[in-house]
Each structure stands twice: as structure tokens, then as C-alpha cells.
Motif scaffolding. Structure first.
Motif, PDB file in Angstrom:
ATOM      1  N   GLY A 225       0.828  -1.205   0.000  1.00 60.71           N
ATOM      2  CA  GLY A 225       0.000   0.000   0.000  1.00 60.71           C
ATOM      3  C   GLY A 225       0.861   1.253   0.000  1.00 60.71           C
ATOM      4  O   GLY A 225       2.077   1.190   0.208  1.00 60.71           O
ATOM      5  N   ASP A 226       0.230   2.406  -0.240  1.00 56.96           N
ATOM      6  CA  ASP A 226       0.976   3.671  -0.209  1.00 56.96           C
ATOM      7  C   ASP A 226       1.605   3.887   1.173  1.00 56.96           C
ATOM      8  O   ASP A 226       2.733   4.368   1.281  1.00 56.96           O
ATOM      9  CB  ASP A 226       0.070   4.846  -0.570  1.00 56.96           C
ATOM     10  CG  ASP A 226      -1.253   4.823   0.178  1.00 56.96           C
ATOM     11  OD1 ASP A 226      -2.109   3.992  -0.176  1.00 56.96           O
ATOM     12  OD2 ASP A 226      -1.418   5.608   1.121  1.00 56.96           O
ATOM     13  N   GLY A 227       0.883   3.498   2.225  1.00 54.53           N
ATOM     14  CA  GLY A 227       1.451   3.656   3.570  1.00 54.53           C
ATOM     15  C   GLY A 227       2.622   2.714   3.784  1.00 54.53           C
ATOM     16  O   GLY A 227       3.708   3.124   4.210  1.00 54.53           O
ATOM     17  N   ALA A 228       2.430   1.453   3.434  1.00 52.31           N
ATOM     18  CA  ALA A 228       3.474   0.445   3.652  1.00 52.31           C
ATOM     19  C   ALA A 228       4.700   0.694   2.792  1.00 52.31           C
ATOM     20  O   ALA A 228       5.789   0.191   3.101  1.00 52.31           O
ATOM     21  CB  ALA A 228       2.912  -0.944   3.368  1.00 52.31           C
TER      22      ALA A 228
ATOM     23  N   VAL B 253       2.685  -0.824  -6.140  1.00 52.57           N
ATOM     24  CA  VAL B 253       2.222   0.081  -5.091  1.00 52.57           C
ATOM     25  C   VAL B 253       0.743   0.363  -5.331  1.00 52.57           C
ATOM     26  O   VAL B 253       0.371   0.962  -6.341  1.00 52.57           O
ATOM     27  CB  VAL B 253       3.008   1.409  -5.074  1.00 52.57           C
ATOM     28  CG1 VAL B 253       2.473   2.324  -3.971  1.00 52.57           C
ATOM     29  CG2 VAL B 253       4.494   1.152  -4.882  1.00 52.57           C
ATOM     30  N   GLU B 254      -0.089  -0.120  -4.427  1.00 58.17           N
ATOM     31  CA  GLU B 254      -1.521   0.136  -4.533  1.00 58.17           C
ATOM     32  C   GLU B 254      -1.814   1.417  -3.744  1.00 58.17           C
ATOM     33  O   GLU B 254      -1.967   1.387  -2.532  1.00 58.17           O
ATOM     34  CB  GLU B 254      -2.313  -1.065  -4.010  1.00 58.17           C
ATOM     35  CG  GLU B 254      -2.101  -2.297  -4.896  1.00 58.17           C
ATOM     36  CD  GLU B 254      -3.009  -3.462  -4.541  1.00 58.17           C
ATOM     37  OE1 GLU B 254      -3.522  -4.109  -5.467  1.00 58.17           O
ATOM     38  OE2 GLU B 254      -3.192  -3.740  -3.348  1.00 58.17           O
ATOM     39  N   ASN B 255      -1.850   2.497  -4.481  1.00 60.46           N
ATOM     40  CA  ASN B 255      -1.981   3.818  -3.868  1.00 60.46           C
ATOM     41  C   ASN B 255      -3.457   4.220  -3.811  1.00 60.46           C
ATOM     42  O   ASN B 255      -3.997   4.760  -4.766  1.00 60.46           O
ATOM     43  CB  ASN B 255      -1.164   4.825  -4.684  1.00 60.46           C
ATOM     44  CG  ASN B 255      -1.307   6.242  -4.152  1.00 60.46           C
ATOM     45  OD1 ASN B 255      -1.947   6.479  -3.118  1.00 60.46           O
ATOM     46  ND2 ASN B 255      -0.716   7.189  -4.860  1.00 60.46           N
ATOM     47  N   ASN B 256      -4.084   3.928  -2.670  1.00 55.35           N
ATOM     48  CA  ASN B 256      -5.498   4.298  -2.501  1.00 55.35           C
ATOM     49  C   ASN B 256      -5.653   5.578  -1.693  1.00 55.35           C
ATOM     50  O   ASN B 256      -6.755   5.928  -1.276  1.00 55.35           O
ATOM     51  CB  ASN B 256      -6.310   3.144  -1.884  1.00 55.35           C
ATOM     52  CG  ASN B 256      -5.777   2.756  -0.518  1.00 55.35           C
ATOM     53  OD1 ASN B 256      -4.991   3.489   0.090  1.00 55.35           O
ATOM     54  ND2 ASN B 256      -6.190   1.609  -0.018  1.00 55.35           N
ATOM     55  N   GLY B 257      -4.543   6.268  -1.481  1.00 50.39           N
ATOM     56  CA  GLY B 257      -4.614   7.601  -0.876  1.00 50.39           C
ATOM     57  C   GLY B 257      -4.641   7.637   0.639  1.00 50.39           C
ATOM     58  O   GLY B 257      -4.552   8.727   1.225  1.00 50.39           O
ATOM     59  N   TYR B 258      -4.747   6.497   1.257  1.00 48.13           N
ATOM     60  CA  TYR B 258      -4.812   6.461   2.723  1.00 48.13           C
ATOM     61  C   TYR B 258      -4.013   5.301   3.297  1.00 48.13           C
ATOM     62  O   TYR B 258      -3.968   4.211   2.694  1.00 48.13           O
ATOM     63  CB  TYR B 258      -6.256   6.269   3.209  1.00 48.13           C
ATOM     64  CG  TYR B 258      -7.187   7.419   2.931  1.00 48.13           C
ATOM     65  CD1 TYR B 258      -7.165   8.555   3.734  1.00 48.13           C
ATOM     66  CD2 TYR B 258      -8.086   7.354   1.881  1.00 48.13           C
ATOM     67  CE1 TYR B 258      -8.037   9.610   3.483  1.00 48.13           C
ATOM     68  CE2 TYR B 258      -8.959   8.405   1.626  1.00 48.13           C
ATOM     69  CZ  TYR B 258      -8.928   9.527   2.428  1.00 48.13           C
ATOM     70  OH  TYR B 258      -9.790  10.566   2.185  1.00 48.13           O
ATOM     71  N   ALA B 259      -3.450   5.531   4.461  1.00 49.46           N
ATOM     72  CA  ALA B 259      -2.932   4.457   5.305  1.00 49.46           C
ATOM     73  C   ALA B 259      -3.752   4.542   6.590  1.00 49.46           C
ATOM     74  O   ALA B 259      -3.593   5.504   7.361  1.00 49.46           O
ATOM     75  CB  ALA B 259      -1.450   4.648   5.593  1.00 49.46           C
ATOM     76  N   GLU B 260      -4.637   3.592   6.789  1.00 45.94           N
ATOM     77  CA  GLU B 260      -5.665   3.713   7.827  1.00 45.94           C
ATOM     78  C   GLU B 260      -6.388   5.036   7.612  1.00 45.94           C
ATOM     79  O   GLU B 260      -6.985   5.254   6.571  1.00 45.94           O
ATOM     80  CB  GLU B 260      -5.068   3.570   9.227  1.00 45.94           C
ATOM     81  CG  GLU B 260      -4.471   2.179   9.462  1.00 45.94           C
ATOM     82  CD  GLU B 260      -4.213   1.860  10.921  1.00 45.94           C
ATOM     83  OE1 GLU B 260      -4.344   2.745  11.783  1.00 45.94           O
ATOM     84  OE2 GLU B 260      -3.863   0.704  11.203  1.00 45.94           O
TER      85      GLU B 260
HETATM   86 MG   LIG Z   1      -3.324   2.933   1.280  1.00 44.57          MG
END
Ligand SMILES: [Mg+2]
Ligand SMILES: Cc1ncc(C[n+]2csc(CCOP(=O)(O)OP(=O)(O)O)c2C)c(N)n1
Length: 331
Positions: A153-156, A180-187
Motif C-alpha cells: 500500500g501507499d502507507g506500507a 504500489v496500490e496507492n489508494n490515498g490512505y494508510a488507515e
Molecule cells: Mg493505502
């Protein structure tokens, strides 16, 4: 019907739709069942992100390995893991993919090259490097040229494990792809709050890897970009990074109140960023697949998900004796 303007065959397009629809309905059903209190543990849904996992996995065979994340159901389904065994696993039942002892975040199926969902952020990247190193040795001995893919993820992507893996992969020229799966949020933390660079392609360049960014809600963009870098890796061209910009339709986990979202954000995403709607409009608009064919698939998929839930609810709980099985791999 008109000619097919897409690079994918009609059969591939039907398969892509079926896979994406299966992921969507699997996740939407879990959302309901979790809300009813039927499912133990923690669940993170992949709804909204289907085009990425599907567009990438269609280039892979069982010998190609993937390392997934905590949001792994879509990766599993796209990699061919049996939906009934997944449902049983998530329900914590005997006969599940891990015999009901792993749950949502530990589904694995080595026969399908699915090395596991993973609750530890960034942990998949070194695993994929290991799988890619093994694949490289096997290819040198004349065996088929396999690749490994890790999702992050984007956060990871800010985890040291991920960055060290980019370096190792480049140094050893491994057949590994970092998605990189960038969904705009980490939690609840927005991407820009936690990551200074705008582009993951720039980050890859810092380690000597090529990278490409695509609209992760566009199956066609993902499928084409993934095809090129996977083919390159198979031919010994080395690792690459693929950033998929995407949206998640649900909260970070089931039960998340999502107070960090802008008003109307989810409705907007469902209306304008739905990969399934975009795909349906493209293939029906081009006259390659009819709306009736898509609807028939929708019905089939709903039947499959219903039967998976029925089977999961009917399956027994693991027994006390099951506790001590599957602890060590039997070589
Ligand atoms: Mg994310
Ligand atoms: C090493 C580690 N640190 C923190 C966590 C807690 N945690 C679980 S998911 C998550 C956010 C992940 O965000 P991202 O990587 O963008 O993936 P997404 O949930 O958006 O798919 C965090 C911080 C964890 N599981 N592992």
C-alpha cells in the motif's frame, strides 16, 4: 457484433469481468456479514481496487508467486484461489484455505503461487525477492521463467523492508515486480501527510528501477502496463515498480467510521471511480460484450458467493487437535 478494438481477446475480457465482479461481490457480502457479527477477526476490503489485482494477475500462471497484504482477498481471487475455501477461512472454519486457523489476513495457497496475505506491512517485499531469486536460479537450470510480484500500500511503501527490497532486487536483477496500490490512505492518514514524494516512479528511479504509474481503476491501463514489465522481467530484464492509483470503497477495516473522509467522497468514488462500471461501459460501448452477457455473469457470481457463504456457515469449527497441525512445513 463489431470487431474487437481491445488488445485482449473477448474471452480474456469476459474472464477479467468475471474476476472483478467476483472480488466485488465477495467483498460486498463480507461487508454485510461482518456487520451482522457473523465473521470473527479483522477484515479489510478490496472493493474499488479490483482492476489492479485482476489486470496484473491475468499475466501470471500458478508458477508465478505473489506476496499480498492485509487487504488480500482480491489478490487471492485474481490468483485463482478457490472462493469457497477463502470464505470458509474468513469464517474461521475447517476446510478453509488454512483450515480456519488464519482468517482474512493469512489466506495462502502455495499451489496457486499465492504465498499469503500478510498482516505485517511491507513484509511481502522481501518474501517476493526470495521467490524471485529462486525463480532466477530455476530459470538458469532451464525451467520456465517465473516472476514474483509483491503488493504494497501507499502507507506500507514507507517501510524499510520495502525500500531495502527495491535495492536488493535492483542489485541482483531479480524478476520481481513491486506494485504500489496507492489508494490515498494508510488507515486514516492521507497519503500526502505521510509521504513527501509525489511519484513512486521517482522513488523507484532512486534505486535504479524503472517504474510506471497508471490509473488503477482502468483495467486496460493496468493490464497493458503490467504485461510489459512482467514480460521484461521474464526475459531477464529485471525488476520494476508499478504504481496503481485507486480508491477503496469501504473503510480501512470493517467497522471504521471513516470520519477522515471528505463529505460525499465515497459516493463520488462509487459514481465516478468504479472500475467495474468503467470496464462495462468500455466493452459494451465497443460492442464486444453485450450488457446481457455481463448481467448473466453478475448472476452467476452472486450464486457462487451465496453458495460459498452457505458452505462456510455449514462447515465445522477447527478442533483442538487442529491446533498443532500445519505448524511446520513437511518437506
Ligand atoms: Mg493505502
Ligand atoms: C509493520 C506494521 N506497522 C503498522 C501496522 C498497522 N497497520 C495496518 S494497515 C495500516 C495502514 C496501511 O496502509 P496502506 O499500506 O496504504 O494499505 P491500505 O490499507 O491502504 O491498503 C497500518 C498502519 C502493521 N500492520 N504493520
Amino acid at each position: 457484433m463489431a470487431g474487437n478494438p481491445f488488445p485482449q481477446s473477448r474471452e480474456q475480457l469476459l474472464q477479467a469481468y468475471r474476476t472483478m465482479r467476483t472480488i466485488r461481490e465477495f467483498e460486498e457480502r463480507l461487508h454485510i456479514d461482518f456487520g451482522r457479527g457473523d465473521i470473527p477477526g479483522f477484515v479489510h476490503l478490496y472493493a474499488g481496487e479490483e482492476a489492479a489485482g485482476t489486470g496484473i494477475m491475468m499475466h501470471l500462471g500458478d508458477g508465478d508467486r505473489i506476496a499480498s497484504t492485509h487487504r488480500g482477498h482480491g489478490h487471492c481471487i485474481a490468483k485463482g484461489v478457490d472462493v469457497v475455501s477463502m470464505m470458509k477461512e474468513i469464517y474461521g472454519r475447517s476446510g478453509g484455505a488454512c483450515n480456519g486457523k488464519g482468517g482474512s489476513m493469512h489466506i495462502a495457497d502455495l499451489g496457486r503461487g499465492m504465498m499469503g496475505a500478510n498482516g505485517i506491512l511491507g513484509a511481502g517485499a522481501p518474501l517476493a525477492c526470495g521467490a524471485a531469486l529462486a525463480a532466477k536460479f530455476r530459470a538458469k537450470k532451464g525451467q520456465p521463467s517465473e516472476v514474483a510480484i509483491t503488493f504494497v500500500g501507499d502507507g506500507a511503501s514507507n517501510q524499510g523492508t520495502f525500500l531495502e527490497s527495491l535495492n536488493l532486487a535492483a542489485v541482483w536483477n531479480l524478476p520481481v515486480i513491486f506494485v504500489v496500490e496507492n489508494n490515498g490512505y494508510a488507515e486514516s492518514t492521507s497519503r500526502d501527510y505521510g509521504t513527501a514524494v509525489d511519484s513512486y516512479v521517482d522513488r523507484a528511479a532512486g534505486f535504479g528501477l524503472p517504474g510506471v504509474t497508471v490509473d488503477g481503476t482502468d483495467f486496460f491501463a493496468v493490464h497493458e502496463a503490467a504485461g510489459e514489465i512482467i514480460e521484461r522481467a521474464r526475459k531477464g530484464g529485471g525488476p520494476a515498480l508499478l504504481e496503481c492509483k485507486m480508491v477503496r470503497f469501504h473503510g480501512h477495516f470493517e467497522g471504521d467510521a471513516q470520519t477522515y473522509r471528505a463529505p460525499g467522497e465515497n459516493d463520488h468514488n462509487r459514481a465516478h471511480n468504479d472500475c467495474l462500471k468503467k470496464f462495462g461501459a468500455a466493452v459494451t460501448g465497443a460492442g464486444v460484450i453485450s450488457a446481457a452477457e455481463l448481467t448473466a455473469i453478475d448472476h452467476e457470481v452472486l450464486g457462487l458467493i451465496e453458495s460459498a457463504v452457505v458452505a462456510a456457515k455449514a462447515a465445522p469449527q477447527p478442533t483442538l487437535a487442529d491446533l498443532t497441525t500445519d505448524v511446520y512445513v513437511t518437506y
